[in-house]
Design a protein around this motif. Structure first.
Motif, PDB file in Angstrom:
ATOM      1  N   LEU A 137      26.578 -37.904  36.185  1.00 21.70           N
ATOM      2  CA  LEU A 137      27.861 -38.487  36.590  1.00 21.70           C
ATOM      3  C   LEU A 137      28.844 -38.539  35.428  1.00 21.70           C
ATOM      4  CD1 LEU A 137      26.916 -41.367  39.036  1.00 21.70           C
ATOM      5  CD2 LEU A 137      28.255 -39.326  39.522  1.00 21.70           C
ATOM      6  N   GLU A 138      28.350 -38.801  34.241  1.00 17.43           N
ATOM      7  CA  GLU A 138      29.217 -38.829  33.057  1.00 17.43           C
ATOM      8  C   GLU A 138      29.809 -37.444  32.798  1.00 17.43           C
ATOM      9  OE1 GLU A 138      31.288 -40.689  30.062  1.00 17.43           O
ATOM     10  OE2 GLU A 138      30.057 -41.604  31.611  1.00 17.43           O
ATOM     11  N   ARG A 139      28.982 -36.401  32.915  1.00 16.10           N
ATOM     12  CA  ARG A 139      29.491 -35.032  32.753  1.00 16.10           C
ATOM     13  C   ARG A 139      30.513 -34.695  33.834  1.00 16.10           C
ATOM     14  NH1 ARG A 139      24.049 -34.095  31.778  1.00 16.10           N
ATOM     15  NH2 ARG A 139      23.762 -33.267  33.878  1.00 16.10           N
ATOM     16  N   PHE A 140      30.211 -35.115  35.061  1.00 12.97           N
ATOM     17  CA  PHE A 140      31.098 -34.883  36.191  1.00 12.97           C
ATOM     18  C   PHE A 140      32.442 -35.585  35.973  1.00 12.97           C
ATOM     19  CE2 PHE A 140      31.749 -35.755  40.970  1.00 12.97           C
ATOM     20  CZ  PHE A 140      32.409 -34.551  41.163  1.00 12.97           C
ATOM     21  N   ALA A 166      38.196 -35.339  34.654  1.00 12.23           N
ATOM     22  CA  ALA A 166      39.308 -35.787  33.811  1.00 12.23           C
ATOM     23  C   ALA A 166      39.957 -34.594  33.114  1.00 12.23           C
ATOM     24  CB  ALA A 166      38.817 -36.797  32.780  1.00 12.23           C
ATOM     25  N   ASN A 167      39.146 -33.687  32.622  1.00 17.91           N
ATOM     26  CA  ASN A 167      39.657 -32.501  31.939  1.00 17.91           C
ATOM     27  C   ASN A 167      40.515 -31.654  32.878  1.00 17.91           C
ATOM     28  OD1 ASN A 167      39.896 -30.694  29.729  1.00 17.91           O
ATOM     29  ND2 ASN A 167      38.296 -29.418  30.609  1.00 17.91           N
ATOM     30  N   GLU A 168      40.047 -31.482  34.121  1.00 17.68           N
ATOM     31  CA  GLU A 168      40.800 -30.700  35.098  1.00 17.68           C
ATOM     32  C   GLU A 168      42.142 -31.345  35.435  1.00 17.68           C
ATOM     33  OE1 GLU A 168      38.221 -30.167  38.447  1.00 17.68           O
ATOM     34  OE2 GLU A 168      36.895 -28.801  37.343  1.00 17.68           O
ATOM     35  N   MET A 209      36.725 -37.134  41.770  1.00 17.54           N
ATOM     36  CA  MET A 209      35.271 -37.037  41.870  1.00 17.54           C
ATOM     37  C   MET A 209      34.821 -37.193  43.320  1.00 17.54           C
ATOM     38  SD  MET A 209      34.215 -39.222  38.487  1.00 17.54           S
ATOM     39  CE  MET A 209      32.460 -39.157  38.783  1.00 17.54           C
ATOM     40  N   VAL A 210      35.378 -38.173  44.018  1.00 20.84           N
ATOM     41  CA  VAL A 210      35.003 -38.408  45.413  1.00 20.84           C
ATOM     42  C   VAL A 210      35.379 -37.207  46.271  1.00 20.84           C
ATOM     43  CG1 VAL A 210      35.483 -39.827  47.443  1.00 20.84           C
ATOM     44  CG2 VAL A 210      35.081 -40.918  45.244  1.00 20.84           C
ATOM     45  N   LYS A 211      36.576 -36.674  46.061  1.00 22.12           N
ATOM     46  CA  LYS A 211      37.021 -35.511  46.833  1.00 22.12           C
ATOM     47  C   LYS A 211      36.066 -34.335  46.637  1.00 22.12           C
ATOM     48  CE  LYS A 211      41.079 -32.664  47.693  1.00 22.12           C
ATOM     49  NZ  LYS A 211      40.550 -31.333  47.591  1.00 22.12           N
ATOM     50  N   LYS A 212      35.657 -34.084  45.398  1.00 27.28           N
ATOM     51  CA  LYS A 212      34.728 -32.986  45.118  1.00 27.28           C
ATOM     52  C   LYS A 212      33.372 -33.228  45.772  1.00 27.28           C
ATOM     53  CE  LYS A 212      36.641 -31.592  40.686  1.00 27.28           C
ATOM     54  NZ  LYS A 212      36.353 -31.458  39.260  1.00 27.28           N
ATOM     55  N   MET A 213      32.906 -34.479  45.746  1.00 21.30           N
ATOM     56  CA  MET A 213      31.612 -34.783  46.361  1.00 21.30           C
ATOM     57  C   MET A 213      31.674 -34.574  47.872  1.00 21.30           C
ATOM     58  SD  MET A 213      30.048 -38.023  44.284  1.00 21.30           S
ATOM     59  CE  MET A 213      31.486 -38.831  43.620  1.00 21.30           C
ATOM     60  N   ILE A 214      32.762 -34.992  48.495  1.00 17.91           N
ATOM     61  CA  ILE A 214      32.914 -34.804  49.938  1.00 17.91           C
ATOM     62  C   ILE A 214      32.992 -33.319  50.267  1.00 17.91           C
ATOM     63  CG2 ILE A 214      34.490 -35.141  51.892  1.00 17.91           C
ATOM     64  CD1 ILE A 214      35.134 -37.924  50.642  1.00 17.91           C
ATOM     65  N   ASP A 215      33.786 -32.583  49.512  1.00 18.61           N
ATOM     66  CA  ASP A 215      33.889 -31.136  49.742  1.00 18.61           C
ATOM     67  C   ASP A 215      32.534 -30.444  49.589  1.00 18.61           C
ATOM     68  OD1 ASP A 215      36.597 -31.416  50.213  1.00 18.61           O
ATOM     69  OD2 ASP A 215      37.207 -30.675  48.239  1.00 18.61           O
TER      70      ASP A 215
END
Length: 66
Positions: free
Chosen positions: A20-23, A28-30, A55-61
């Motif tokens: 999760l920390e890497r994610f 944040a970088n993006e 992060m949530v949007k990416k997880m849902i996608d």
């Protein structure tokens, strides 16, 4: 932590935290938000919310793609 049959639970939790920390750093970088290791109290609420929302949007996608 006790040294018993639940020992793997702690290892998996630590792996999950690291992932999760890497994610979080990747998100944040993006978004162009300068996130550093450790405390980031200088972030605005908007910046922090943007990271979490991304992060949530990416997880849902990712879930929808399965």
């Amino acid at each position: 932590m006790s040294n018993n049959s639940n020992n793997n639970k702690g290892v998996m939790t630590e792996r999950g935290r690291e992932a999760l920390e890497r994610f979080k750093m990747e998100s944040a970088n993006e978004l162009g938000i300068n996130l550093k290791q450790g405390y980031n109290g200088d972030l605005t609420s908007r910046e922090a919310g943007s990271i979490g929302g991304s992060m949530v949007k990416k997880m849902i996608d990712s879930y929808k793609m399965q």
